[in-house]
Design an enzyme around this catalytic site. Structure first.
Site, short mmCIF file in Angstrom:
data_model
loop_
_atom_site.label_atom_id
_atom_site.label_comp_id
_atom_site.label_asym_id
_atom_site.label_seq_id
_atom_site.Cartn_x
_atom_site.Cartn_y
_atom_site.Cartn_z
N ASP A 447 0.84 -1.20 0.00
CA ASP A 447 0.00 0.00 0.00
C ASP A 447 0.87 1.25 0.00
O ASP A 447 2.08 1.20 0.32
CB ASP A 447 -0.88 -0.04 1.26
N ASP A 519 -10.90 2.19 -3.14
CA ASP A 519 -11.48 1.99 -1.81
C ASP A 519 -13.00 2.09 -1.85
O ASP A 519 -13.67 1.81 -0.85
CB ASP A 519 -10.92 3.03 -0.83
C1 DGJ Z 1 -5.86 1.99 1.94
C2 DGJ Z 1 -6.24 0.77 1.17
O1 DGJ Z 1 -6.76 1.12 -0.05
C3 DGJ Z 1 -7.24 -0.04 2.01
O2 DGJ Z 1 -7.65 -1.17 1.30
C4 DGJ Z 1 -6.58 -0.43 3.31
O3 DGJ Z 1 -5.51 -1.30 3.05
C5 DGJ Z 1 -6.10 0.80 4.04
N1 DGJ Z 1 -5.27 1.62 3.21
C6 DGJ Z 1 -5.35 0.42 5.28
O4 DGJ Z 1 -4.79 1.49 5.91
#
Ligand code: DGJ
Length: 714
Positions: A447, A519
């Protein structure tokens, strides 16, 4: 043969299955693109070879002399001269599929190495470029750099199709008609691909449709900040330049510091936007993705983030894992919060040791439990970042990007580590390698939740020009770490994530197997995001979860169907699902497994697009390359208005074969069981009425043996 010299040392043609680009050396010493269009027969070589290149667009325009258009290269030599004069010194056809051109500015020892690789099976040309300074020369500071320009055929004007958006609304399809001047998309100074724009653009004269018309396009594999600029000059010429972003770029080019430019993948579709996407998608599947996993089926993943956030411990995760396994999930992923004092997003990022309060028996115990359930184990990391409230930051406050004496901007309570510094990159590489090896990780979610800002110092070199190298050096370090991980653990799945789809691009797809698309997991919103994503990138890289995160709760089947058009995952709190929901989910996971080879490795046809139906409808058909099997997804996105009464005309089937259509109904038997020829299904279509709010249907098609029409009856 896909690259041919058609006039010794002066003209070349790069041929694909159906299209071709031709280049020629003009009398002024500049190599220009003399043709882009349908592939011509060898009988036309002479005409092509002697096409007058004088007025054609340069393949590598450089700032200097009378070149006032957007250049592929602008630099200042060490003595202050800002004028580049390149001459072609070598042109070689390699392996009959690559044309290597060497351009030189001899007075300053500058060499530009251009490679054009014809990916004939996909009708694509892949362009790489490298800038070098010969030993003994002082070098230059590069301010703008791209692997080249794409010259567009004369036209009154061009329509640009591109992908724009933001967090939770990535890759929205946009269409613009730029006037005279420049139209730019890019990352600005964010230091990574970003959510605002995606490095892909398609151009047509306005007449191209989903399955017809000519579309020129290019996608870029960024190496840090990037831009794609379309320029329409008042004198009627059009060009696209795709390369490093220029807002705050600087590279000190020297004999020991060459510069590799972001790869451009360009092509011409003669079959509209659909053929464009299929060419790009197939190319990514077969030639871009990390080799070990290209032809593999992507597993069904459960990720606990949306269900648990930071509120979990070993017990809770075991419970979720047990339930996920019963649903047919194949990989269980533990997201953010498993390490350090990371109980919220305010602390602990950077401290990559297992939180003993959450995991009293160690992470090993959970890994063993998950493996015991027959699932792979996945782990989330965000290695490029640190919370100021973390031991890592306390030990190395000088490891973050910041200008001396100035505050460092926090985003999500975190700072970005300066991976441009080799010791920081080495720390990150070692930490992640160690985690993967120690816990036997099968799936890594990488991430990145903030852009780079204040890219201030680069190690021990305080030269303000060198600081501008940081985004490129940072990105190179990330790529090297990912490549090394793949080399050491070929079976490791890697998912690229950056607050959702902030790192969806060809460069990441060369190092990661999949992309977390957004997201935003609202099923209808996702269909629009996925439409844009799939314009350039294939379904087997498009992660999609079924979650509970639905304002107006769409049915479980609808949420599944939306996610089943990519790589199905589950992110819901499955411990709250009723017995009925569990049964339904199990059935839908089984159905997905039965069709996922078609979705993940098939060719996609967009039958209805959210972007062209005012967000009301979406319908997709995936078909195997031999057209023996297909699956159709149909959605009514809006809760309001009339139902959809379409007969869906099915593009992509073999008109000469008969197909049996069977509906994959979530419960009981589906309404559709029919047989028809591919021709009838394309011309008359399949009636798939959709009524009520957020409705969906899925139909599987299998070709029956034998042909439906006598040979030659067409
Ligand atoms: C952003 C990601 O897109 C989410 O899926 C998740 O992993 C969060 N970060 C966790 O902080």
């Amino acid at each position: 043969m896909t690259v041919r010299e058609i006039r010794p040392g002066r003209a070349w043609v790069l041929e694909g299955r159906t299209t071709a680009f031709a280049l020629a050396l003009a009398d002024d010493g500049v190599v220009r693109q003399t043709y882009v269009g349908p592939r011509l027969g060898p009988g036309d070589d002479a005409l092509l070879a002697h096409a007058d290149p004088a007025k054609a667009g340069a393949v590598f325009p450089v700032a200097g002399g009378l070149e006032f258009g957007l250049p592929a290269l602008r630099l200042a030599y060490a003595d202050g001269v800002r004028d580049v004069r390149l001459a072609l010194v070598a042109a070689v056809v390699l392996d009959r599929s690559r044309l290597a051109l060497t351009l030189e500015d001899a007075a300053y020892g500058l060499r530009v190495l251009l490679t054009f690789r014809s990916e004939a099976a996909y009708d694509l040309v892949v362009r790489d470029a490298r800038l070098e300074i010969a030993p003994g020369h002082a070098g230059a500071v590069v301010r703008e750099a791209a692997a080249g320009a794409l010259a567009l055929p004369p036209a009154e004007r061009y329509r640009l199709t591109h992908l724009a958006g933001g967090w939770a609304c990535e890759t929205q399809v946009r269409r613009d008609w730029p006037g005279e001047g420049r139209f730019e998309i890019g990352s600005g100074t964010r230091g990574f691909t970003g959510h605002a724009h995606n490095p892909f653009v398609a151009l047509d004269d306005g007449s191209a449709g989903e399955e017809s018309g000519r579309v020129l396009f290019c996608a870029l594999a960024p190496r840090g900040d990037w831009r794609i600029v379309y320029e329409r000059a008042p004198e009627g010429t059009h060009r696209v330049v795709a390369g490093y972003g220029a807002d705050d770029f600087g590279w000190r080019l020297g004999p020991d510091a060459p510069l590799d430019l972001p790869t451009i993948v360009q092509g011409l579709s003669l079959g509209g936007f659909g053929a464009m996407s299929r060419a790009l998608n197939a190319y990514v599947r077969a030639r871009v993705l990390p080799e070990g996993r290209r032809s593999c089926i992507r597993p069904v993943v459960y990720n606990a983030w949306e269900a648990a956030g930071f509120a979990f411990d070993d017990r809770r995760l075991r419970g979720l894992a047990d339930r996920a396994a019963r649903l047919g999930v194949e990989v269980f992923v533990v997201d953010d919060g498993w390490f350090g004092r990371r109980v919220s997003d305010r602390a602990g990022l950077g401290d990559w040791t297992v939180n003993a309060e959450r995991f009293p028996d160690g992470l090993e115990a959970l890994v063993a439990h998950v493996h015991g359930l027959g699932m792979g184990f996945g782990l989330w990391v965000e290695p490029e970042m640190v919370n100021p409230d973390a031991d890592l930051f306390r030990a190395h406050p000088d490891w973050v990007y910041r200008f001396p004496g100035r505050p460092a901007t926090e985003v999500r309570h975190q700072l970005a580590l300066n991976l441009a510094r080799p010791e920081v990159a080495a720390f990150v590489a070692g930490t992640i390698q160690d985690l993967v090896a120690r816990y036997g990780i099968d799936y890594l979610k990488w991430d990145m939740n903030r852009p780079l800002t204040e890219v201030g110092t680069t190690g021990d070199r305080p030269d303000p020009l060198v600081d501008r190298e940081a985004p490129a050096r940072h990105t190179a370090a990330v790529y090297a770490i990912l490549e090394d991980l793949k080399a050491r653990h070929p079976a490791l799945w890697i998912e690229a994530c950056a607050s959702g789809g902030g790192r969806a691009d060809l460069a990441m797809l060369a190092r990661a197997d999949q992309v977390w698309t957004s997201d935003n997991t609202f099923a209808s919103d996702r269909l629009a995001i996925q439409e844009g994503y799939a314009l350039a990138y294939p379904a087997l890289t498009m992660d999609a979860w079924v979650t509970d995160n639905q304002e107006a709760q769409a049915s479980l089947a609808y949420r599944f169907h939306s996610a089943m058009t990519g790589v199905l995952g589950i992110g819901a709190d499955v411990s709250r699902w009723s017995g009925r929901e569990v049964l339904l989910a199990r059935r839908l996971v089984r159905q997905y497994k039965a069709i996922r080879a078609i979705v993940q490795h098939g060719d996609a046809y967009r039958l209805r697009r959210p972007s062209e139906s005012a967000g009301r409808e979406s319908a997709l058909l995936y078909v195997t390359p031999d057209r023996g099997e297909a699956v159709v997804f149909a959605f009514r996105l809006m809760a309001t208005g009339h139902g959809v009464e379409w007969p869906l005309r099915l593009a992509g089937l073999d008109p000469d074969r008969r197909y049996r259509a069977t509906e994959l109904a979530p419960v009981g038997a589906g309404a559709i069981r029919a047989e028809a020829s591919g021709l009838a299904l394309a011309e008359i279509g399949l009636a798939l009425p959709l009524r009520g709010r957020e409705a969906s249907r899925v139909v599987r098609l299998r070709a029956l043996s034998g042909r439906s029409r006598p040979e030659g009856a067409r």
